[in-house]
Design a protein around this motif. Sequence first.
Motif, PDB file in Angstrom:
ATOM      1  N   CYS A   1       2.765   1.320   4.192  1.00 56.75           N
ATOM      2  CA  CYS A   1       3.644   0.581   3.288  1.00 56.75           C
ATOM      3  C   CYS A   1       3.917  -0.849   3.761  1.00 56.75           C
ATOM      4  O   CYS A   1       4.272  -1.715   2.952  1.00 56.75           O
ATOM      5  CB  CYS A   1       4.973   1.321   3.141  1.00 56.75           C
ATOM      6  SG  CYS A   1       4.773   3.061   2.720  1.00 56.75           S
TER       7      CYS A   1
ATOM      8  N   THR B   1      -9.936  12.077   3.188  1.00 59.13           N
ATOM      9  CA  THR B   1      -8.647  11.377   3.201  1.00 59.13           C
ATOM     10  C   THR B   1      -8.828   9.916   2.818  1.00 59.13           C
ATOM     11  O   THR B   1      -8.052   9.368   2.024  1.00 59.13           O
ATOM     12  CB  THR B   1      -7.988  11.481   4.588  1.00 59.13           C
ATOM     13  OG1 THR B   1      -7.759  12.863   4.904  1.00 59.13           O
ATOM     14  CG2 THR B   1      -6.657  10.737   4.610  1.00 59.13           C
ATOM     15  N   VAL B   2      -9.870   9.269   3.363  1.00 59.01           N
ATOM     16  CA  VAL B   2     -10.159   7.879   3.010  1.00 59.01           C
ATOM     17  C   VAL B   2     -10.471   7.769   1.517  1.00 59.01           C
ATOM     18  O   VAL B   2      -9.976   6.865   0.821  1.00 59.01           O
ATOM     19  CB  VAL B   2     -11.335   7.336   3.845  1.00 59.01           C
ATOM     20  CG1 VAL B   2     -11.795   5.974   3.329  1.00 59.01           C
ATOM     21  CG2 VAL B   2     -10.940   7.236   5.318  1.00 59.01           C
TER      22      VAL B   2
ATOM     23  N   TYR C   1      -7.309   8.382  -0.562  1.00 56.11           N
ATOM     24  CA  TYR C   1      -6.365   7.272  -0.410  1.00 56.11           C
ATOM     25  C   TYR C   1      -6.818   6.078  -1.257  1.00 56.11           C
ATOM     26  O   TYR C   1      -6.001   5.433  -1.928  1.00 56.11           O
ATOM     27  CB  TYR C   1      -6.242   6.868   1.053  1.00 56.11           C
ATOM     28  CG  TYR C   1      -5.109   5.893   1.317  1.00 56.11           C
ATOM     29  CD1 TYR C   1      -3.806   6.359   1.467  1.00 56.11           C
ATOM     30  CD2 TYR C   1      -5.342   4.535   1.414  1.00 56.11           C
ATOM     31  CE1 TYR C   1      -2.756   5.475   1.691  1.00 56.11           C
ATOM     32  CE2 TYR C   1      -4.304   3.646   1.642  1.00 56.11           C
ATOM     33  CZ  TYR C   1      -3.012   4.125   1.786  1.00 56.11           C
ATOM     34  OH  TYR C   1      -1.981   3.238   2.002  1.00 56.11           O
TER      35      TYR C   1
ATOM     36  N   LYS D   1      -7.084  16.282  -7.439  1.00 58.95           N
ATOM     37  CA  LYS D   1      -6.440  16.331  -6.128  1.00 58.95           C
ATOM     38  C   LYS D   1      -6.102  17.753  -5.702  1.00 58.95           C
ATOM     39  O   LYS D   1      -6.327  18.140  -4.548  1.00 58.95           O
ATOM     40  CB  LYS D   1      -5.180  15.470  -6.137  1.00 58.95           C
ATOM     41  CG  LYS D   1      -4.520  15.337  -4.762  1.00 58.95           C
ATOM     42  CD  LYS D   1      -3.362  14.374  -4.796  1.00 58.95           C
ATOM     43  CE  LYS D   1      -2.690  14.265  -3.426  1.00 58.95           C
ATOM     44  NZ  LYS D   1      -3.595  13.721  -2.405  1.00 58.95           N
TER      45      LYS D   1
ATOM     46  N   LEU E   1       0.835  -1.189   0.000  1.00 64.61           N
ATOM     47  CA  LEU E   1       0.000   0.000   0.000  1.00 64.61           C
ATOM     48  C   LEU E   1       0.878   1.250   0.000  1.00 64.61           C
ATOM     49  O   LEU E   1       2.025   1.216   0.455  1.00 64.61           O
ATOM     50  CB  LEU E   1      -0.903   0.011   1.234  1.00 64.61           C
ATOM     51  CG  LEU E   1      -2.073  -0.974   1.235  1.00 64.61           C
ATOM     52  CD1 LEU E   1      -2.700  -1.053   2.618  1.00 64.61           C
ATOM     53  CD2 LEU E   1      -3.131  -0.552   0.210  1.00 64.61           C
ATOM     54  N   PRO E   2       0.362   2.364  -0.497  1.00 67.79           N
ATOM     55  CA  PRO E   2       1.126   3.613  -0.462  1.00 67.79           C
ATOM     56  C   PRO E   2       1.345   4.081   0.977  1.00 67.79           C
ATOM     57  O   PRO E   2       0.699   3.606   1.918  1.00 67.79           O
ATOM     58  CB  PRO E   2       0.244   4.597  -1.233  1.00 67.79           C
ATOM     59  CG  PRO E   2      -0.740   3.765  -1.975  1.00 67.79           C
ATOM     60  CD  PRO E   2      -0.937   2.525  -1.171  1.00 67.79           C
TER      61      PRO E   2
ATOM     62  N   VAL F   1      -6.028   6.883  -4.793  1.00 67.79           N
ATOM     63  CA  VAL F   1      -4.597   6.757  -5.060  1.00 67.79           C
ATOM     64  C   VAL F   1      -4.203   5.286  -5.221  1.00 67.79           C
ATOM     65  O   VAL F   1      -3.437   4.924  -6.121  1.00 67.79           O
ATOM     66  CB  VAL F   1      -3.771   7.407  -3.930  1.00 67.79           C
ATOM     67  CG1 VAL F   1      -2.295   7.040  -4.039  1.00 67.79           C
ATOM     68  CG2 VAL F   1      -3.922   8.924  -3.973  1.00 67.79           C
ATOM     69  N   VAL F   2      -4.727   4.416  -4.349  1.00 64.80           N
ATOM     70  CA  VAL F   2      -4.421   2.985  -4.430  1.00 64.80           C
ATOM     71  C   VAL F   2      -4.862   2.421  -5.782  1.00 64.80           C
ATOM     72  O   VAL F   2      -4.108   1.695  -6.449  1.00 64.80           O
ATOM     73  CB  VAL F   2      -5.100   2.211  -3.277  1.00 64.80           C
ATOM     74  CG1 VAL F   2      -4.985   0.704  -3.496  1.00 64.80           C
ATOM     75  CG2 VAL F   2      -4.476   2.588  -1.940  1.00 64.80           C
TER      76      VAL F   2
END
Length: 388
Positions: A142, A207-208, A211, A237, A137-138, A214-215
């Motif tokens: 990580c 944020t969730v 995220y 973004k 995961l980013p 992004v994933v």
Amino acid sequence: MSFNRSCPVHNKDETDPTKFWDDGLHWDAHRIGWTISGVFALVATLVSFYLIFKHLQNYNKPNHQRYIIRIILMVPIYAIISWLSYRYFRYSTYYETIRDCYEAFAIAAFFALLTQFVGESHEEQKKMLRTREKQSLPFPFCCFRYNPAKHKFLILVKWGILQYVIMKPIITLISLITEAFGVFCAESLSFAFARVYMKIITFICVTVAMYALVVFYLTIREDIKDEKPFLKFLCIKLVIFFSFWQSIVLAIIADLGIIKETQYWTSANVSGGLAAMLVCIEMAVFSVLHIIAFPYQRYEEDKKIPISKGLVDAFNPIDIWRELVYIWIYFKDKITGKQTPRAKSFMDIENAIKGDSTNGKQPSKANSDIESAYIRDDKDKTSEKVEK
């Protein structure tokens, strides 16, 4: 931040007695900001509406363009409402709260667009995801790994994004109600008022959502690199980043007394006006970036599509609604251990209205049942291993 129960005065009783044009131009700081905000908001709106019009005029790939139009629309909405919150600063809390509600739908639209870049049918998307290996995961998680080939990966990503679509309107409604009853207090970050709690909840939810986005983006970016996804991702973004954090920073500066009040405006009025003016300027920049990130030329064909057809399709929210219901049924079935018969009738967000937007063709039977398709592949894979 504190528990100070005294909310600063939002607006002064004394108002500026002059109009913008009374006895010639009055170029004080407020009117300069008013003019700058208006000019940039006008530029952002005209450029965005032109790009939207060109996409509607060449609406030849609905499964891409409906989401592109929704993303582009974010710029004029932010620009116009930010200018209104500057011009009518006494009601800025209402304007800004309603404005920020749209960002959740823009994030959902971008996610749907990414899935369409991967493949226009669920079978194509599934085939690509099943080629992905386990990966980390980013940051900052990580040390954890995820498997994109699993069906739950796509479900969790969708939940992470769509929860914001649900939560943001609720946060907006609570903010408007608390402001009407005088307990929101847009001028203070004190824990005695609702504003700080709404900001915290918004921060967690966005944020969730970001995220999860992004994933998913990092998982598929190599497969869709021809679509220039990074620039498109930045256009989403950065709008959210700037609009959220600059308002927080300016509010803190005003709360610390660094921003001073004037004869007619409180420090909260000044900080809110600065934030609104910055948004107007930024939207003009993003409207130009959208021309590069979401060009209409790639969808041009000899035939022209009626504008009304594209409008109806682009602003029909049925795809989001169906996906929300599907996610709800999926988790309900997982918790209860039972399968809801209606679960099979819901499709992916990218296929929800495909039957109406692909020249009357109905979606294939293989696309109508997401989970069973994954289960069949898992069984096939297991059978292959047994045979070997």
